[in-house]
Design an enzyme around this catalytic site. Structure first.
Site, PDB file in Angstrom:
ATOM      1  N   HIS A 199       0.828  -1.205   0.000  1.00 41.23           N
ATOM      2  CA  HIS A 199       0.000   0.000   0.000  1.00 41.23           C
ATOM      3  C   HIS A 199       0.861   1.253   0.000  1.00 41.23           C
ATOM      4  CE1 HIS A 199       0.513  -1.721   4.114  1.00 41.23           C
ATOM      5  NE2 HIS A 199       1.098  -0.556   4.304  1.00 41.23           N
ATOM      6  N   GLN A 267      -4.027   3.859   4.444  1.00 37.82           N
ATOM      7  CA  GLN A 267      -3.093   3.017   3.686  1.00 37.82           C
ATOM      8  C   GLN A 267      -3.854   2.336   2.564  1.00 37.82           C
ATOM      9  OE1 GLN A 267      -1.963   1.317   7.508  1.00 37.82           O
ATOM     10  NE2 GLN A 267       0.209   1.527   6.990  1.00 37.82           N
ATOM     11  N   ASP A 299       7.243  -5.915   3.142  1.00 39.33           N
ATOM     12  CA  ASP A 299       6.210  -5.712   4.154  1.00 39.33           C
ATOM     13  C   ASP A 299       4.874  -6.310   3.708  1.00 39.33           C
ATOM     14  OD1 ASP A 299       5.183  -4.354   6.571  1.00 39.33           O
ATOM     15  OD2 ASP A 299       4.042  -3.171   5.123  1.00 39.33           O
ATOM     16  N   GLU A 341       7.997 -10.643   5.213  1.00 39.16           N
ATOM     17  CA  GLU A 341       7.263 -10.427   6.452  1.00 39.16           C
ATOM     18  C   GLU A 341       5.866 -11.008   6.257  1.00 39.16           C
ATOM     19  OE1 GLU A 341       4.668  -8.044   9.419  1.00 39.16           O
ATOM     20  OE2 GLU A 341       4.705  -7.616   7.286  1.00 39.16           O
ATOM     21  N   HIS A 405       8.646  -4.474  16.284  1.00 38.77           N
ATOM     22  CA  HIS A 405       7.782  -3.310  16.497  1.00 38.77           C
ATOM     23  C   HIS A 405       6.305  -3.703  16.504  1.00 38.77           C
ATOM     24  CE1 HIS A 405       7.592  -4.040  12.272  1.00 38.77           C
ATOM     25  NE2 HIS A 405       6.560  -3.221  12.176  1.00 38.77           N
TER      26      HIS A 405
HETATM   27  C1  GLC Z   1       3.442  -4.772   8.576  1.00 38.26           C
HETATM   28  C2  GLC Z   1       4.156  -3.892   9.560  1.00 38.26           C
HETATM   29  C3  GLC Z   1       3.176  -3.255  10.465  1.00 38.26           C
HETATM   30  C4  GLC Z   1       2.258  -2.429   9.639  1.00 38.26           C
HETATM   31  C5  GLC Z   1       1.646  -3.241   8.524  1.00 38.26           C
HETATM   32  C6  GLC Z   1       1.073  -2.339   7.498  1.00 38.26           C
HETATM   33  O1  GLC Z   1       2.775  -5.807   9.210  1.00 38.26           O
HETATM   34  O2  GLC Z   1       5.100  -4.642  10.265  1.00 38.26           O
HETATM   35  O3  GLC Z   1       3.805  -2.466  11.428  1.00 38.26           O
HETATM   36  O4  GLC Z   1       1.250  -1.928  10.449  1.00 38.26           O
HETATM   37  O5  GLC Z   1       2.574  -4.014   7.829  1.00 38.26           O
HETATM   38  O6  GLC Z   1       2.105  -1.744   6.741  1.00 38.26           O
HETATM   39  C1  GLC Z   2       0.180  -7.552   9.540  1.00 35.69           C
HETATM   40  C2  GLC Z   2       1.263  -8.352  10.007  1.00 35.69           C
HETATM   41  C3  GLC Z   2       1.000  -8.832  11.409  1.00 35.69           C
HETATM   42  C4  GLC Z   2       0.578  -7.743  12.309  1.00 35.69           C
HETATM   43  C5  GLC Z   2      -0.328  -6.761  11.675  1.00 35.69           C
HETATM   44  C6  GLC Z   2      -0.312  -5.470  12.392  1.00 35.69           C
HETATM   45  O1  GLC Z   2      -0.944  -8.329   9.525  1.00 35.69           O
HETATM   46  O2  GLC Z   2       1.465  -9.393   9.093  1.00 35.69           O
HETATM   47  O3  GLC Z   2       2.151  -9.223  11.999  1.00 35.69           O
HETATM   48  O4  GLC Z   2      -0.086  -8.309  13.393  1.00 35.69           O
HETATM   49  O5  GLC Z   2       0.061  -6.468  10.383  1.00 35.69           O
HETATM   50  O6  GLC Z   2       0.549  -5.378  13.366  1.00 35.69           O
END
Ligand code: GLC
Ligand code: GLC
Length: 659
Positions: A199, A267, A299, A341, A405
């Protein structure tokens, strides 16, 4: 003629070859125009030959049905040529080295750290003055949380990017970033940045054009005039941030339309079914790579492709898309790695990992199960999961972490749990109660994140030290509890530093930083409890460590810092800890995890007690695991022999080598 009369299988290999031949003159024209070094052109062309077939198949699968497929293909390759043409020569040399050494990141010297630039050192310039800090800690991989220009107000900790080509002015400039990258490189530290590609922020140039009514840019996102289509999608979608906004779509007043927003309303999900989005994001990717980044954290990979009637997570096309990007990176900037991720079901996490997709991946299953073992004092579920989930393909690695984080979600496999007679739903409820400190006897001080009252789903926020009992112990002002908390913390680090893959610290852990309850004072943060575990670096801790100041409370912090620093230094000396492969050892004790690490003839055996009570373990087991008769725990520098039983103190971890 109806379409299904032409279902003759197409010879895609042949078409690929033909297409490349047709495209070559177009590329040649651009090469001539750009006047790049002959060697750069040769590298590109050789690698293109090598990866072309894969790339063609991938892009064909995604976009081959479009009438303008060949136009887009050509544009993508032209972007590739421009990308390598602007790649600095020193980075191209690193590319060449890494092509010949594809496992360059597998060494035992590899230890990562992650931080927010603003919370650590205010800006990129100051960060350069702290490179020695990373060196002293033994880090060789530095993940800077998103640092690009963001929308005003809430920006989801940097994950709402309004321009991938400029640094948030509060943090510095692109030139500062390049300088930092090269200084880190000179010190042997790899730079890791996010590629937030699911996004953009709602004020990214493309989103602004879409809002202004530009049809071309409206196609960059998923925009719908009314609820018909969103409602259909929503039948099968999960909600990621249910306490922020219900559903996955946001009404935009200006356009009078609905926008797909998986995460926060600001987003906007990119529409990768549009090849123009693929190409535009390729250009952003290469721009970021060319600043000197070694690893890109992809991400939210699970969400990048949508299909009606599915949950729009982990779709096959998401993989095809990442593989296509990977092929292009292998051609343009092959020194760069992808780290996925995907915080999803373990069966899905592993699908992103491969030499041709993401070489690295977060290991959320290990993370969650280490916390699970700490709560239950029992390693059965952890062991079961490791037994069939740790092994990875060649030239790939896990990134093993304890905190980051984000929140902790209990993403273990239900079947893994049920095979042990554990009811997965109840167990998650228990873990949530335990880590929010509700469960009787809990030592944890976490807080709920995204509690969904409808489904009962909840994730956990909190710093490592607060979750491991240090905050509670300090509240109680109880020395013994504090000691136990530190031992828990070191136990977990001892596992991630040795189990195989790249260990990753979330900086602040080295001081046992506690939850920061002040985040609620900032309206841009108060709605998101993840800020509780994103505290500011306190440089006075370092002064305290160095004896420059004495606050009287420094002993625990100093102890954690020094123990961790020592453990990292030990890891560097143990070649057995390189690479990824790991063999479990059956301890016949549900509180004790044990595994062997063997690499190029070197061997380390790790034994870890997840209970606060002493445990014993048969020395014989270690002999059969190849330790011989005499061996030493390098952590406590203590000698053992296999004829004795081994006694482990509460939460003790041993790293054993033959003597
Ligand atoms: C990933 C990031 C998280 C964020 C999300 C949207 O999960 O680690 O911090 O909120 O993506 O970008
Ligand atoms: C995304 C990530 C997950 C997180 C969330 C926001 O879904 O993959 O780790 O819980 O974003 O933090």
């Amino acid at each position: 003629m109806p379409q299904n009369d032409t279902t003759l299988p197409r010879d895609l290999d042949f078409e690929a070859e033909l297409t490349l031949r047709r495209l070559k003159p177009r590329l040649a024209a651009l090469w001539n125009e750009l006047e790049v070094a002959e060697v750069t052109r040769r590298r590109f062309e050789q690698r293109l030959e090598h990866y072309w077939n894969d790339l063609f198949h991938g892009l064909f699968a995604l976009y081959g049905q479009r009438y303008d497929f060949f136009y887009h293909l050509e544009q993508i390759l032209l972007s590739g040529v421009r990308g390598i043409a602007s790649r600095p020569e020193d980075l191209q040399e690193i590319d060449e080295h890494r092509v010949n050494d594809p496992g360059w990141y597998q060494s035992q010297d590899m230890v990562g750290g992650a931080l927010y630039v603003d919370l650590f050192s205010e800006n990129l310039c100051n960060l350069r003055n702290h490179i020695h800090y990373f060196k002293e800690l033994g880090l060789s991989y530095l993940h800077l949380m998103p640092l690009f220009a963001v929308r005003p107000g809430d920006n989801d900790g940097g994950y709402a990017i309004s321009n991938y080509r400029s640094v948030d002015p509060r943090l510095g400039t692109i030139d500062d970033l390049k300088l930092l990258a090269s200084e880190l490189r000179a010190e042997g530290i790899s730079l890791v940045l996010d590629f937030v590609f699911n996004h953009t922020a709602d004020d990214h140039d493309w989103a602004q054009r879409a809002q202004a009514g530009d049809k071309e840019y409206q196609q960059f996102y998923y925009i719908f005039p009314d609820r018909t289509v969103p409602d259909q999608y929503e039948r099968t979608l999960r909600e990621i941030f249910p306490t922020v906004r219900r559903g996955n779509f946001t009404w935009h007043d200006g356009m009078g339309q609905w926008v797909w927003t998986t995460f926060n309303s600001f987003q906007w999900d990119l529409n990768y079914s549009n090849p123009a989005v693929f190409r535009s994001m390729l250009e952003e990717l290469i721009f970021i790579a060319n600043t000197g980044v070694d690893i890109l954290r992809l991400d939210a990979v699970a969400f990048i492709w949508k299909r009606m009637g599915t949950n729009c997570e982990n779709l096959p096309q998401a993989h095809t898309l990442i593989r296509a990007y990977n092929s292009l990176v292998r051609i343009i900037a092959p020194g760069l790695l992808f780290k996925s991720e995907a915080i999803v079901h373990p069966d899905d996490v592993v699908k992103y990992i491969g030499e041709h997709e993401c070489q690295l991946s977060y290991n959320p299953t290990l993370m969650a199960l280490l916390w699970e073992s700490l709560a239950t004092r029992n390693v059965r579920l952890l062991t079961r999961s490791l037994s069939h989930r740790h092994a990875l393909p060649r030239n790939t690695a896990w990134v093993n972490y304890l905190r980051c984080h984000d929140d902790i979600g209990w993403t273990f496999d239900n079947a893994d749990a049920e095979a042990l007679g554990i009811n997965a739903y109840d167990h998650r409820q228990f873990l949530n109660e335990f880590y929010t400190g509700q469960f009787p006897g809990s030592f944890a001080r976490g807080v709920p994140f995204q509690h969904n009252l409808e489904t009962g789903d909840m994730r956990i926020s909190g710093t490592m030290a607060s979750l491991a009992g240090l905050e509670y112990a300090i509240e109680k002002n109880d020395e013994q509890l504090m000691d136990e908390a530190v031992r828990r913390i070191m136990l977990l680090h001892g596992v991630t530093l040795s189990i195989g893959g790249i260990p990753l610290l979330y900086l602040g852990e080295e001081w046992g930083q506690l939850n920061d309850y002040d985040f609620v004072k900032d309206p841009a943060k108060s709605g998101d409890t993840r800020w509780i575990h994103r505290p500011k670096m306190k440089w006075e801790y370092l002064e305290e460590l160095n004896g420059l100041i004495n606050t009287g409370q420094g002993t625990i912090r100093t102890r954690i810092f020094k123990s961790l620093q020592k453990l990292i230094a030990l890891r560097h000396t143990l070649p057995a800890l390189a690479g990824q492969s790991m063999e479990l050892i059956d301890t016949e004790n549900e509180h004790v995890l044990a595994f062997a690490r063997i690499h190029e003839g070197n061997r380390v055996i790790v034994v870890a007690n997840f209970s606060e009570y002493p445990q014993s373990f048969s020395g014989n087991k270690l002999r059969t695991a190849g330790l011989g008769r005499f061996f030493e725990d390098v952590i406590a520098a203590k000698s053992y022999s296999t004829s004795e039983g081994i006694q482990l103190a509460g939460y003790q971890i041993l790293w054993l080598i033959r003597t």
